[in-house]
Design a protein around this motif. Structure first.
Motif: not given
Lengths: 324, 324
Positions: A63, A93, B63, B65, B94-95, B97, B109, B113, B118, B121
């Motif tokens: 990450n 990511s 995390n 997504g 937060t990730i 995409y 994605h 994720l 994660v 989402i």
DNA sequence: CTGTTAGCGCCTTCAA
DNA sequence: TTGAAGGCGCTAACAG
């Protein structure tokens, strides 16, 4: 899902867990036959490695933290978009945090990122304060911050100084007698653009009005300019250190029926969509180039390749449109 | 850093690792005295829990997504900004995409994720295709996608239909005789706005021109409109299903010296900065409200609280400015 | 209230 | 070329 681990793969393929691991990581030391076998079983089972276990074991999360002032500003949004895309290609990511130019928030985010063991950080920071370099590989983007200890680091940015210089030159070439600058707060990029602008003038620089706005956005600029115009004073050309500032200035002028570019010329900075769509003359930044360079250097570092720790400066280019 | 683990804390504080863990997670079953002691040692050592180990053990990464079509669009940028802020309060990251409305990318994605485990989402998807619901808790934002299996899910959005309806009403109230609509591709929100707009008309709807553009951005709209105008045809009022589309239309009209709002009225959708700054009449969405609702539901789910799986629809409000 | 213990899934010596 | 075994740091039974 009924998480399938390496163990299951090892059982079904009749080899040990260690061998499975070697095949997965391509660490050599296995025969062609076992490889094919293991690969087949993996495919059959639809096995995917557990990132958390791997992260725990290797201390690498894959990450990358990205710290930006304001994702809502198209300039930073594009920067992060291209970074995310480049990194995703290599299975990394991005975790994005907004700082709103706030030192405290910045530190909290660095801490959060560190606690999460991100593999690296791409950091946009350059207020008047000094910052600690994070423990993980860090690349400074867009601005050069005041660093506490280290003197070697990677920094990628547009040549803000020359951008400002070019703006000044243009205004002079266009015959402006009373040029001025509208700039944002004391942030590296803003200061550099100011320096460059002033440097383009040969005469007395103290005559050049510098109006400062609190934030680099439309409202701040619009308010300050409206007040100024209310007091009846304005020059005949302004370099605005941000496209959004330029928009604020532009509309404040238009509201007073002041003609652009006939009475006042305007130059912005960034070249985001709104500039193109409003006919704003502005200084273009190579956002994609910078983002991809940052991502690529990060990948280099993470893969143990040698990278020269220095400043990488991108050219700015003047985009002439209607306002100057 | 010389990673300090719970073990070191346990040694220095003279209690077992388990007790340290209990104190950290506030799981009760320890005396006041031990707590104070452990806390002191933790502070002294500057200990921070190892997220990876915790994640491996609990199967929860903290995390979230966030999948968005285009972070470069201020509407989505704001949505993600507010989500990130709300989640950060509760120590979630937060990730993000970008999908560019592309089904393949979307799936890749989701997969990435999922591989990363994660915790949840937040998903903006609503093209014409059907999507698989991810294995982790998922909240659908802004648009209602076509789902493959499940019928229960959380969906949060603006009332696109009523927004379109209001736009139609306004244009009629303002006396438009030849109203039309300029809309984006076949995405849930776009289609709903169209439906609403048409529903506001009592007469023959087939007389109402629907011009479709490929992408909801400035250039697409500008091009299509310029062509149309080149062929000499235009109505006297347009509902543009996006502020960026409206900008494109607006400038195409201005380039032909067509007066807004005198000759043609314009209504946009989203109410992003550029609308305010161009005097565009538009439909306002409560971005912050939706983002915070999404974040808050996500937190509820993650904490095992009961959440009603249904659609949560936010009111849209008409913001009158200069163009209609 | 507290400690012991057993893994979570993976990588990596070390030995064979 | 392969396997056995240890441990990354943490949580959660299960005993006391």
């Amino acid at each position: 899902m009924a998480s399938i681990s390496m163990k299951k793969v090892s059982e079904l393929s009749g080899v040990s867990i260690a061998t499975v691991s070697r095949v997965i990581n391509n660490n050599g030391r296995f025969s062609r036959a076992t490889r094919d076998n293991v690969v087949a079983v993996i495919k059959e089972l639809g096995y995917t490695p557990n990132f958390m276990a791997r992260a725990l074991r290797t201390n690498k999360t894959r990450n990358i933290g990205v710290i930006v002032p304001d994702i809502t500003n198209e300039f930073f949004a594009k920067l992060t978009l291209y970074i995310q895309q480049a990194l995703f290609e290599e299975n990394y990511s991005t975790i994005i945090y907004n700082t709103d130019e706030n030192k405290d928030l910045e530190e909290r985010h660095i801490q959060a990122l560190t606690a999460q063991s991100v593999s690296g950080i791409i950091f946009i920071s350059g207020g008047g304060y000094s910052v600690n370099i994070p423990e993980v590989p860090t690349i400074f983007l867009d601005r050069k911050p005041r660093l506490k200890d280290k003197n070697n680091y990677i920094q990628i940015r547009t040549d803000h100084f020359m951008g400002g210089y070019k703006a000044g030159e243009l205004l002079q070439k266009l015959g402006c007698k009373k040029p001025g600058i509208v700039k944002g707060p004391k942030i590296f990029s803003q200061q550099e653009r100011l320096r460059g602008f002033l440097a383009s003038f040969t005469g007395k620089k103290s005559d050049i009005p510098v109006v400062a706005v609190e934030k680099v956005d439309y409202d701040s600029a619009h308010n300050v300019l409206s007040q100024m115009l209310g007091r009846g004073l304005h020059g005949d050309g302004y370099f605005c250190t941000t496209d959004w500032i330029a928009m604020g200035v532009m509309h404040a002028l238009e509201e007073r029926k002041i003609k652009i570019p006939e009475q006042v010329k305007l130059v912005g900075f960034d070249d985001i969509s709104i500039a193109a769509c409003s006919g704003l003359t502005t200084i273009h930044q190579d956002i994609k180039g910078m983002a991809e360079t940052a991502a690529s250097f990060m990948l280099d570092i993470l893969n143990g390749r040698e990278v020269e720790e220095r400043e990488y400066v991108f050219d700015s280019v003047m985009v002439r449109r209607k306002t100057a």
